[in-house]
Design an enzyme around this catalytic site. Structure first.
Site, PDB file in Angstrom:
ATOM      1  CD  GLU A 191      -7.002  -2.463  -2.260  1.00  0.00           C
ATOM      2  OE1 GLU A 191      -8.153  -3.431  -1.423  1.00  0.00           O
ATOM      3  OE2 GLU A 191      -5.879  -2.775  -2.303  1.00  0.00           O
ATOM      4  CD  GLU A 193      -1.300   0.436   3.320  1.00  0.00           C
ATOM      5  OE1 GLU A 193      -2.311  -0.243   3.778  1.00  0.00           O
ATOM      6  OE2 GLU A 193      -0.654   0.266   2.329  1.00  0.00           O
ATOM      7  CD  GLU A 240      -4.220  -7.068   0.124  1.00  0.00           C
ATOM      8  OE1 GLU A 240      -3.916  -6.472   1.370  1.00  0.00           O
ATOM      9  OE2 GLU A 240      -3.678  -6.583  -0.802  1.00  0.00           O
ATOM     10  NE  ARG A 292      -3.428   0.818  -3.310  1.00  0.00           N
ATOM     11  CZ  ARG A 292      -3.042   0.266  -1.928  1.00  0.00           C
ATOM     12  NH1 ARG A 292      -3.295   1.342  -0.956  1.00  0.00           N
ATOM     13  NH2 ARG A 292      -4.247  -0.319  -1.358  1.00  0.00           N
ATOM     14  CG  HIS A 324       0.381  -3.891  -0.849  1.00  0.00           C
ATOM     15  ND1 HIS A 324       0.450  -2.453  -0.034  1.00  0.00           N
ATOM     16  CD2 HIS A 324      -0.475  -4.010  -1.233  1.00  0.00           C
ATOM     17  CE1 HIS A 324      -0.091  -2.673   0.043  1.00  0.00           C
ATOM     18  NE2 HIS A 324      -1.298  -3.112  -0.730  1.00  0.00           N
ATOM     19  CG  ASP A 345      -1.840  -4.773  -4.011  1.00  0.00           C
ATOM     20  OD1 ASP A 345      -1.732  -3.823  -4.883  1.00  0.00           O
ATOM     21  OD2 ASP A 345      -3.270  -4.305  -2.884  1.00  0.00           O
TER      22      ASP A 345
HETATM   23  C1  LER Z   1      -6.374  -3.271   1.096  1.00  0.00           C
HETATM   24  O1  LER Z   1      -5.883  -4.413   0.141  1.00  0.00           O
HETATM   25  C2  LER Z   1      -4.663  -3.054   0.579  1.00  0.00           C
HETATM   26  O2  LER Z   1      -3.871  -3.581   0.159  1.00  0.00           O
HETATM   27  C3  LER Z   1      -4.290  -2.505   1.811  1.00  0.00           C
HETATM   28  O3  LER Z   1      -3.268  -1.459   1.465  1.00  0.00           O
HETATM   29  C4  LER Z   1      -4.589  -1.712   2.756  1.00  0.00           C
HETATM   30  O4  LER Z   1      -4.487  -1.007   3.759  1.00  0.00           O
HETATM   31 MN    MN Z   2      -5.136  -5.077  -2.057  1.00  0.00          MN
END
Ligand code: LER
Ligand code: MN
Length: 279
Positions: A252, A164, A158, A223, A194, A191
């Protein structure tokens, strides 16, 4: 969503208490699985710190009883709770991280799930340079892909935003890494949270990944659940399904305003997007 007849939707559920905030559902496993099924989800993505500490039979029995698939297994709690990573300067910690991923691989084979490599890859620690960390990461992924391949398990790395980690923040870096690993069972988990931070245009980056998209997380720009921020999920999901993606779209996001409301609003919004595309 390109007239997709049956978009498969899942949501992340942590099997244990965890510090990571963007998981709406934690706590009583059976009760959560029952709610997820009742809300109309097709699957549940399991976040598991250590597969040896969970009762695999109970988990499997519970999801099967509610006719839910397990599209993916999250491994990030091994980093978040225990500090294991593929790029730690201590070789014993790197070895423990690979061993842990291999135990996730066994569990994934049983559940027919993709393994997520999120923060288990680690960050570039003080005293380590970026090239060295990338070298360790490639070696670890090669070892995990080799162990997963005979079991039919795929790994999804990912890209994670710059706040992060400093290792693989965007799709272009993710695709380069896949080239270096050189394994057919290595792909990406995209994702939208991100991507909104790192990609110039989310739909273009999705198109660039094509068939290397092995899993997909959705959260809105803040988020929160999809529909609560300013992301254009119509163009994002159209681009995703135009690649031929047949996997799950997995929620998520933060439990805001509360866990149950976020999970229900997410599925309602995504089903509404799907219906609008079909008209
Ligand atoms: C986990 O799927 C994710 O998106 C991250 O932000 C984990 O820190
Ligand atoms: Mn994620």
């Amino acid at each position: 969503m390109c007239g997709e007849p049956n978009v498969k939707l899942s949501i992340v559920l942590s099997t244990q208490a965890a510090r990571f905030q963007a998981v709406a559902l934690k706590g009583d496993f059976e009760a959560n699985v029952a709610k997820i099924a009742a809300w109309g989800y097709d699957g549940v993505e399991l976040a598991i710190r250590d597969p040896r500490s969970v009762d695999a039979e109970m988990l499997e029995r519970t999801v099967v009883a509610h006719s839910l698939a397990v599209p993916a297994l999250g491994t990030g709690q091994a980093w978040g709770e225990e500090g294991l990573s593929f790029t730690d300067p201590d070789p014993a910690i790197r070895a423990a991280a690979i061993e842990r991923a291999q135990s996730h691989i066994q569990f994934a084979a049983r559940m027919k799930a993709v393994i997520i490599i999120g923060l288990l890859r680690g960050i570039v620690k003080p005293g380590v340079n970026h090239d060295q960390a990338m070298g360790w990461l490639v070696e670890a992924l090669q070892a995990c892909c080799a162990a997963a391949q005979p079991l039919g398990v795929r790994l999804a790395l990912e890209p994670i935003n710059r706040y992060e980690t400093t290792l693989i923040n965007n799709v272009a870096q993710g695709l380069d890494l896949i080239e270096r690993v050189g394994a057919d069972n290595m792909g990406l988990l995209l994702d939208t949270f991100h991507m909104n931070i790192e990609e110039p245009l989310i739909a273009d980056s999705i198109r660039a990944c094509g068939e290397r998209i092995f899993h997909f997380h959705v959260a809105d720009s803040n988020r929160w659940y999809p529909g609560a921020g300013h992301l254009d999920f119509h163009s994002i999901l159209d681009a995703l399904f135009a690649t031929g993606y047949q996997g799950f779209v997995s929620g998520e996001f933060m439990p805001m305003p509360d866990a149950d409301t976020s999970a229900q609003r997410s599925i309602a919004y995504l089903r509404q997007c799907q219906a609008r595309s079909e008209r």
